[in-house]
Design a protein around this motif. Structure first.
Motif, mmCIF file in Angstrom:
data_model
loop_
_atom_site.group_PDB
_atom_site.id
_atom_site.type_symbol
_atom_site.label_atom_id
_atom_site.label_comp_id
_atom_site.label_asym_id
_atom_site.label_seq_id
_atom_site.Cartn_x
_atom_site.Cartn_y
_atom_site.Cartn_z
ATOM 1 N N LEU A 209 0.580 -1.388 -0.066
ATOM 2 C CA LEU A 209 -0.147 0.057 0.127
ATOM 3 C C LEU A 209 0.794 1.046 0.042
ATOM 4 C CD1 LEU A 209 -3.292 1.779 0.582
ATOM 5 C CD2 LEU A 209 -2.222 1.088 2.740
ATOM 6 N N LEU A 210 0.528 2.161 -0.309
ATOM 7 C CA LEU A 210 1.679 2.903 -0.814
ATOM 8 C C LEU A 210 0.454 4.598 -0.823
ATOM 9 C CD1 LEU A 210 4.063 4.439 -3.687
ATOM 10 C CD2 LEU A 210 1.782 5.872 -3.231
ATOM 11 N N GLY A 211 0.599 5.415 -0.137
ATOM 12 C CA GLY A 211 -0.420 6.851 0.466
ATOM 13 C C GLY A 211 1.401 7.827 0.001
ATOM 14 N N LEU A 212 0.435 8.872 -1.250
ATOM 15 C CA LEU A 212 1.008 9.953 -0.925
ATOM 16 C C LEU A 212 0.031 10.825 -0.976
ATOM 17 C CD1 LEU A 212 3.432 11.725 -1.984
ATOM 18 C CD2 LEU A 212 3.075 10.881 -4.239
ATOM 19 N N PRO A 213 -0.110 11.863 0.589
ATOM 20 C CA PRO A 213 -1.230 12.724 0.111
ATOM 21 C C PRO A 213 -0.777 14.384 -0.519
ATOM 22 C CG PRO A 213 -0.249 12.775 2.441
ATOM 23 C CD PRO A 213 1.028 11.728 1.666
ATOM 24 N N ALA A 214 -2.005 15.435 -0.678
ATOM 25 C CA ALA A 214 -0.785 15.915 -1.959
ATOM 26 C C ALA A 214 0.002 17.407 -1.220
ATOM 27 C CB ALA A 214 -2.255 16.986 -2.018
ATOM 28 N N ALA A 216 1.945 15.922 0.646
ATOM 29 C CA ALA A 216 3.144 15.294 1.540
ATOM 30 C C ALA A 216 4.931 15.133 0.533
ATOM 31 C CB ALA A 216 3.252 13.400 1.440
ATOM 32 N N SER A 217 5.953 15.167 0.531
ATOM 33 C CA SER A 217 6.519 15.481 -0.177
ATOM 34 C C SER A 217 7.105 13.505 -0.450
ATOM 35 C CB SER A 217 7.943 16.116 0.783
ATOM 36 O OG SER A 217 8.789 15.189 1.162
ATOM 37 N N LYS A 218 6.968 12.784 0.235
ATOM 38 C CA LYS A 218 7.406 11.749 -0.542
ATOM 39 C C LYS A 218 5.838 10.698 0.621
ATOM 40 C CE LYS A 218 10.404 10.138 3.832
ATOM 41 N NZ LYS A 218 11.434 10.247 4.575
ATOM 42 N N LYS A 271 5.632 4.031 -6.830
ATOM 43 C CA LYS A 271 6.195 5.634 -6.435
ATOM 44 C C LYS A 271 6.460 6.666 -7.392
ATOM 45 C CE LYS A 271 9.618 4.306 -2.996
ATOM 46 N NZ LYS A 271 10.632 4.596 -2.597
ATOM 47 N N THR A 272 6.669 5.775 -8.859
ATOM 48 C CA THR A 272 6.524 6.498 -10.248
ATOM 49 C C THR A 272 4.670 6.845 -10.754
ATOM 50 O OG1 THR A 272 8.786 5.151 -11.117
ATOM 51 C CG2 THR A 272 6.718 6.555 -12.940
ATOM 52 N N VAL A 273 4.251 6.735 -11.114
ATOM 53 C CA VAL A 273 3.021 6.816 -11.378
ATOM 54 C C VAL A 273 2.178 7.819 -9.762
ATOM 55 C CG1 VAL A 273 0.943 5.274 -11.835
ATOM 56 C CG2 VAL A 273 2.620 4.546 -12.390
ATOM 57 N N SER A 274 2.477 7.466 -9.087
ATOM 58 C CA SER A 274 1.592 8.134 -8.213
ATOM 59 C C SER A 274 2.268 9.479 -7.790
ATOM 60 C CB SER A 274 1.938 7.121 -7.069
ATOM 61 O OG SER A 274 1.663 6.156 -6.292
ATOM 62 N N ARG A 275 3.565 9.553 -8.076
ATOM 63 C CA ARG A 275 4.205 10.352 -8.361
ATOM 64 C C ARG A 275 3.423 11.453 -9.495
ATOM 65 N NH1 ARG A 275 9.841 8.960 -6.947
ATOM 66 N NH2 ARG A 275 10.117 9.565 -4.501
ATOM 67 N N SER A 285 5.402 19.562 -5.058
ATOM 68 C CA SER A 285 5.526 19.281 -6.284
ATOM 69 C C SER A 285 5.917 18.053 -6.053
ATOM 70 C CB SER A 285 7.079 19.986 -6.096
ATOM 71 O OG SER A 285 7.624 20.496 -4.879
ATOM 72 N N ASN A 286 5.782 17.005 -5.107
ATOM 73 C CA ASN A 286 6.314 15.543 -4.587
ATOM 74 C C ASN A 286 7.522 14.983 -4.897
ATOM 75 O OD1 ASN A 286 4.030 14.864 -2.899
ATOM 76 N ND2 ASN A 286 3.035 15.227 -4.896
ATOM 77 N N PRO A 287 8.731 15.926 -5.004
ATOM 78 C CA PRO A 287 9.689 15.599 -5.831
ATOM 79 C C PRO A 287 10.043 13.669 -5.644
ATOM 80 C CG PRO A 287 10.588 16.122 -3.532
ATOM 81 C CD PRO A 287 9.294 16.444 -3.804
#
Length: 287
Positions: A209-214, A216-218, A271-275, A285-287
């Motif tokens: 599971l991956l969570g990337l809030p708007a 967050a940076s990672k 990670k790639t698709v989520s970013r 930016s979510n670098p």
């Protein structure tokens, strides 16, 4: 609740081919070159009402959410079998930037309450090797905030993605004869807006599971073990679609994009698709 499949009569199963829906989306976030996504739903294109006309108005019901992957367009989302009068359908909603500061611009969303639901046709998804699903938007634990996959026979197997009442993202899968459930969770942002990805690979014996809030940076990532069982999942559901529930508020749960792969992606691919999804829709930016 009834979830046997789409409610449209057999004679209306033919997917319309208006000019603007005849190919993969010309705009939108970049996905992976390989593997290719099986399903892709974007709120800004591909919305049809129950009469199969394009949805353009605020608050208009979404009867079909067209899969924008042209070679698998028939694997689109339809009303539930029990919704014969198109009562429990999500609606088109325009999100102004002042209401959702994380957005880059005013954006169209598909909004759900507790009673709403859309589903792929029975047997539409060949997910024999598992899946990875990406969600962009906001899920709410009390208002339609749920995504899950089931087998055709509905014999208890289930893979679900939701927000818990503790505010964390929760993904769980149960399968096999014992239907023992395996759960993973990650922290989530208080605003509840961002990208969530969940992958399940029975052949690998793992799910992640991956969570990337708007904001967050990672991303936050969690992994867990699964029993070595063939994948039983064949249908995708969006929304809680519980006709007996309190409807709740529509603006609490909304979806900008949903993407499904028919395999468990690697952590780096997720990670790639989520970013890419996050950079397209949100200001950070979510670098």
């Amino acid at each position: 609740k009834e979830n046997e499949g789409p409610a449209l009569e057999p004679g209306r199963f033919v997917m319309p081919e208006p000019f603007e829906l005849t190919g993969d989306p010309k705009q939108g976030p970049k996905l992976l070159g390989s593997p290719f996504a099986l399903l892709r739903f974007r709120a800004e294109e591909g919305l049809l009402n129950p009469d199969l006309d394009p949805v353009t108005g605020e608050g208009e019901k979404v009867g079909i959410w067209v899969n924008l992957k042209s070679r698998t367009k028939w694997r689109s989302l339809y009303p539930l079998a029990g919704d014969k009068f198109a009562e429990y359908l999500p609606v088109r909603m325009v999100l102004p930037r002042q209401d959702v500061p994380a957005l880059k611009k005013e954006t169209v969303a598909v909004a759900f309450n507790n009673r709403d639901g859309l589903v792929t046709r029975t047997g539409a998804l060949p997910l024999k090797s598992g899946f990875t699903i990406f969600f962009v938007g906001k899920l709410d634990p009390e208002s339609g905030g749920q995504i899950f996959l089931e087998p055709n026979n509905g014999r208890g197997a289930l893979a679900s993605l939701r927000i818990g009442f503790d505010g964390n993202v929760i993904a769980s899968t149960r399968m096999g004869s014992s239907l023992e459930e395996s759960t993973v969770s990650v922290p989530w942002d208080e605003a509840g807006v961002g990208v969530i990805a969940y992958g399940c690979g029975p052949e690998e014996g793992a799910h992640r599971l991956l969570g990337l809030p708007a904001s967050a940076s990672k991303p936050e990532i969690a992994e867990g073990d699964l029993p070595l069982q063939p994948s039983p999942f064949r249908r995708l559901f969006l929304g809680k679609h519980d006709a007996k529930a309190n409807p709740g508020g529509r603006k609490a749960t909304w979806m900008l994009e949903v993407v499904l792969y028919d395999t468990l992606l690697t952590t780096e691919e997720m990670k790639t698709v989520s970013r890419n999804l996050s950079r397209f829709y949100f200001r950070s930016s979510n670098p």
